[in-house]
Design a protein around this motif. Sequence first.
Motif, PDB file in Angstrom:
ATOM      1  N   GLU A   1       0.834  -1.207   0.000  1.00 27.31           N
ATOM      2  CA  GLU A   1       0.000   0.000   0.000  1.00 27.31           C
ATOM      3  C   GLU A   1       0.870   1.259   0.000  1.00 27.31           C
ATOM      4  O   GLU A   1       0.580   2.228  -0.727  1.00 27.31           O
ATOM      5  CB  GLU A   1      -0.921  -0.010   1.228  1.00 27.31           C
ATOM      6  N   GLN A   2       1.941   1.259   0.792  1.00 30.15           N
ATOM      7  CA  GLN A   2       2.842   2.405   0.805  1.00 30.15           C
ATOM      8  C   GLN A   2       3.514   2.607  -0.549  1.00 30.15           C
ATOM      9  O   GLN A   2       3.701   3.754  -1.001  1.00 30.15           O
ATOM     10  CB  GLN A   2       3.912   2.212   1.896  1.00 30.15           C
ATOM     11  N   ALA A   3       3.862   1.510  -1.231  1.00 35.03           N
ATOM     12  CA  ALA A   3       4.504   1.613  -2.540  1.00 35.03           C
ATOM     13  C   ALA A   3       3.547   2.203  -3.572  1.00 35.03           C
ATOM     14  O   ALA A   3       3.942   3.034  -4.406  1.00 35.03           O
ATOM     15  CB  ALA A   3       5.000   0.241  -2.991  1.00 35.03           C
ATOM     16  N   VAL A   4       2.286   1.784  -3.536  1.00 36.99           N
ATOM     17  CA  VAL A   4       1.300   2.347  -4.471  1.00 36.99           C
ATOM     18  C   VAL A   4       1.068   3.825  -4.173  1.00 36.99           C
ATOM     19  O   VAL A   4       0.958   4.654  -5.092  1.00 36.99           O
ATOM     20  CB  VAL A   4      -0.013   1.547  -4.390  1.00 36.99           C
ATOM     21  N   ALA A   5       1.015   4.193  -2.914  1.00 34.00           N
ATOM     22  CA  ALA A   5       0.862   5.615  -2.556  1.00 34.00           C
ATOM     23  C   ALA A   5       2.047   6.431  -3.052  1.00 34.00           C
ATOM     24  O   ALA A   5       1.886   7.569  -3.514  1.00 34.00           O
ATOM     25  CB  ALA A   5       0.708   5.755  -1.044  1.00 34.00           C
TER      26      ALA A   5
ATOM     27  N   CYS B   1       1.651   7.302  -6.649  1.00 38.13           N
ATOM     28  CA  CYS B   1       0.720   8.420  -6.838  1.00 38.13           C
ATOM     29  C   CYS B   1       1.416   9.752  -6.565  1.00 38.13           C
ATOM     30  O   CYS B   1       1.235  10.725  -7.321  1.00 38.13           O
ATOM     31  CB  CYS B   1      -0.491   8.253  -5.923  1.00 38.13           C
ATOM     32  N   ARG B   2       2.204   9.826  -5.510  1.00 34.03           N
ATOM     33  CA  ARG B   2       2.927  11.068  -5.216  1.00 34.03           C
ATOM     34  C   ARG B   2       3.914  11.406  -6.324  1.00 34.03           C
ATOM     35  O   ARG B   2       4.050  12.561  -6.723  1.00 34.03           O
ATOM     36  CB  ARG B   2       3.669  10.938  -3.882  1.00 34.03           C
TER      37      ARG B   2
ATOM     38  N   THR C   1      -6.005  13.675  -8.006  1.00 33.11           N
ATOM     39  CA  THR C   1      -5.208  13.766  -9.227  1.00 33.11           C
ATOM     40  C   THR C   1      -4.769  15.209  -9.472  1.00 33.11           C
ATOM     41  O   THR C   1      -5.321  16.143  -8.883  1.00 33.11           O
ATOM     42  CB  THR C   1      -6.014  13.261 -10.429  1.00 33.11           C
ATOM     43  N   PRO C   2      -3.775  15.408 -10.358  1.00 37.17           N
ATOM     44  CA  PRO C   2      -3.358  16.784 -10.664  1.00 37.17           C
ATOM     45  C   PRO C   2      -4.477  17.665 -11.181  1.00 37.17           C
ATOM     46  O   PRO C   2      -4.422  18.888 -11.030  1.00 37.17           O
ATOM     47  CB  PRO C   2      -2.266  16.577 -11.732  1.00 37.17           C
ATOM     48  N   ASP C   3      -5.517  17.069 -11.816  1.00 37.10           N
ATOM     49  CA  ASP C   3      -6.631  17.878 -12.295  1.00 37.10           C
ATOM     50  C   ASP C   3      -7.785  17.947 -11.302  1.00 37.10           C
ATOM     51  O   ASP C   3      -8.872  18.400 -11.635  1.00 37.10           O
ATOM     52  CB  ASP C   3      -7.129  17.360 -13.647  1.00 37.10           C
ATOM     53  N   GLY C   4      -7.574  17.453 -10.054  1.00 34.64           N
ATOM     54  CA  GLY C   4      -8.551  17.671  -8.994  1.00 34.64           C
ATOM     55  C   GLY C   4      -9.542  16.567  -8.743  1.00 34.64           C
ATOM     56  O   GLY C   4     -10.442  16.737  -7.915  1.00 34.64           O
ATOM     57  N   ARG C   5      -9.416  15.419  -9.402  1.00 35.47           N
ATOM     58  CA  ARG C   5     -10.361  14.318  -9.187  1.00 35.47           C
ATOM     59  C   ARG C   5      -9.946  13.468  -7.989  1.00 35.47           C
ATOM     60  O   ARG C   5      -8.767  13.304  -7.704  1.00 35.47           O
ATOM     61  CB  ARG C   5     -10.462  13.444 -10.439  1.00 35.47           C
ATOM     62  N   SER C   6     -10.949  12.902  -7.312  1.00 38.78           N
ATOM     63  CA  SER C   6     -10.710  12.051  -6.153  1.00 38.78           C
ATOM     64  C   SER C   6     -10.442  10.615  -6.618  1.00 38.78           C
ATOM     65  O   SER C   6     -11.214  10.048  -7.405  1.00 38.78           O
ATOM     66  CB  SER C   6     -11.915  12.085  -5.215  1.00 38.78           C
TER      67      SER C   6
ATOM     68  N   GLY D   1       7.005   3.865 -15.998  1.00 39.90           N
ATOM     69  CA  GLY D   1       6.639   4.978 -16.868  1.00 39.90           C
ATOM     70  C   GLY D   1       6.288   4.562 -18.276  1.00 39.90           C
ATOM     71  O   GLY D   1       6.091   5.412 -19.143  1.00 39.90           O
ATOM     72  N   ALA D   2       6.199   3.247 -18.531  1.00 44.81           N
ATOM     73  CA  ALA D   2       5.877   2.768 -19.878  1.00 44.81           C
ATOM     74  C   ALA D   2       4.380   2.662 -20.112  1.00 44.81           C
ATOM     75  O   ALA D   2       3.935   2.560 -21.269  1.00 44.81           O
ATOM     76  CB  ALA D   2       6.522   1.396 -20.116  1.00 44.81           C
ATOM     77  N   GLY D   3       3.582   2.675 -19.064  1.00 42.06           N
ATOM     78  CA  GLY D   3       2.141   2.557 -19.204  1.00 42.06           C
ATOM     79  C   GLY D   3       1.423   3.751 -18.609  1.00 42.06           C
ATOM     80  O   GLY D   3       2.021   4.572 -17.907  1.00 42.06           O
ATOM     81  N   PRO D   4       0.139   3.867 -18.871  1.00 41.40           N
ATOM     82  CA  PRO D   4      -0.629   5.011 -18.357  1.00 41.40           C
ATOM     83  C   PRO D   4      -0.895   4.889 -16.856  1.00 41.40           C
ATOM     84  O   PRO D   4      -0.845   3.815 -16.278  1.00 41.40           O
ATOM     85  CB  PRO D   4      -1.935   4.939 -19.152  1.00 41.40           C
ATOM     86  N   ARG D   5      -1.184   6.023 -16.233  1.00 42.70           N
ATOM     87  CA  ARG D   5      -1.590   6.028 -14.839  1.00 42.70           C
ATOM     88  C   ARG D   5      -3.066   5.645 -14.753  1.00 42.70           C
ATOM     89  O   ARG D   5      -3.822   5.869 -15.690  1.00 42.70           O
ATOM     90  CB  ARG D   5      -1.385   7.410 -14.222  1.00 42.70           C
ATOM     91  N   PRO D   6      -3.507   5.083 -13.643  1.00 41.95           N
ATOM     92  CA  PRO D   6      -4.915   4.632 -13.577  1.00 41.95           C
ATOM     93  C   PRO D   6      -5.919   5.745 -13.821  1.00 41.95           C
ATOM     94  O   PRO D   6      -6.948   5.530 -14.468  1.00 41.95           O
ATOM     95  CB  PRO D   6      -5.023   4.064 -12.147  1.00 41.95           C
ATOM     96  N   TRP D   7      -5.669   6.946 -13.315  1.00 41.47           N
ATOM     97  CA  TRP D   7      -6.626   8.037 -13.512  1.00 41.47           C
ATOM     98  C   TRP D   7      -6.629   8.530 -14.953  1.00 41.47           C
ATOM     99  O   TRP D   7      -7.597   9.129 -15.396  1.00 41.47           O
ATOM    100  CB  TRP D   7      -6.334   9.177 -12.553  1.00 41.47           C
ATOM    101  N   GLU D   8      -5.569   8.272 -15.703  1.00 41.55           N
ATOM    102  CA  GLU D   8      -5.565   8.599 -17.137  1.00 41.55           C
ATOM    103  C   GLU D   8      -6.499   7.658 -17.882  1.00 41.55           C
ATOM    104  O   GLU D   8      -7.186   8.079 -18.823  1.00 41.55           O
ATOM    105  CB  GLU D   8      -4.161   8.509 -17.686  1.00 41.55           C
ATOM    106  N   ALA D   9      -6.542   6.404 -17.476  1.00 40.46           N
ATOM    107  CA  ALA D   9      -7.451   5.461 -18.114  1.00 40.46           C
ATOM    108  C   ALA D   9      -8.898   5.862 -17.884  1.00 40.46           C
ATOM    109  O   ALA D   9      -9.728   5.809 -18.785  1.00 40.46           O
ATOM    110  CB  ALA D   9      -7.204   4.042 -17.557  1.00 40.46           C
ATOM    111  N   GLN D  10      -9.215   6.305 -16.655  1.00 41.22           N
ATOM    112  CA  GLN D  10     -10.579   6.747 -16.355  1.00 41.22           C
ATOM    113  C   GLN D  10     -10.901   7.999 -17.155  1.00 41.22           C
ATOM    114  O   GLN D  10     -12.008   8.159 -17.648  1.00 41.22           O
ATOM    115  CB  GLN D  10     -10.715   7.012 -14.872  1.00 41.22           C
TER     116      GLN D  10
END
Length: 275
Positions: free
Chosen positions: A155-159, A162-163, A187-192, A262-271
């Motif tokens: 969990e700490q690694a995933v957090a 995100c940072r 997210t950088p654009d303000g989404r939870s 860095g080769a794949g998208p971030r999860p919030w980019e997929a959403q």
Amino acid sequence: MAVPARARRTARRSRRFDLRATALYFALLAVILALMGAAVRTAAAAAVHRPVWAAALVLMGVGAFMAGCRGKRRISAARIARRSAEALDEATRTAVEALDAASPAPAVGLVPAGAGTRSGRLGAEPAVLLPETMPEVPADTVEIAYEALDPDEFEQAVAELCRRDGCLDVDVVGGAGDLGADVVARTPDGRSVVIQCKRYCDGNRVGSQDLQRFGGTCFTVHGADVAVVVTTSDFTAPALDYAEQCGIVCVDGPQLRGWQEGAGPRPWEAQSSAD
């Protein structure tokens, strides 16, 4: 006795006041002053960008003055105005050419292409992403063996991912009574973002029941704009179907490594791509 006659003084003829000539004189004087002011401003602008051009302008002005005074001829106001106008025009053209040469070419902005997906499995369909959603990955990123971590460390690694990628208000909230939320962020654009972390071995896949429990709380209880399940293993087919219906982003082991490298998208980019 003869009285000598006094010599008569020649009376000076008084010059008549000519209103027209006086007005013409002051008009020409105003033009000359305006031209001189414009020349000074132009020379100052050229001196800032090109000192060599400023020196050339001064030499041109001195040469014009000396040419006008050559032979000690009486110079009329009209001739001075004409020559001043010619010198100013030449100086203006020279200064404009100098400023154009000193002006840098405008930079052309490029929009890099990232990868995004519809809701469901991460990395299925590429999408073009703006620079704000594609933060640079540090070159010295160290590969992490997520399978070797315990659940808390995972969990700490995933957090930390995100940072690193620009999320704000990142917090690890996993534990008893977390109602499916292990990591929350913005997210950088303000989404939870609400993330559930499943540190499973290769033979243990995330099933539909895990997705259903998370789907019942991520939106209604935690108010997630982006709901994500991250695992070190894989998902069953029913789990992926349920995730696609509910709009949950699923990140399996290989996609997690792609996110970390860095080769794949971030999860919030997929959403974002799905929306």
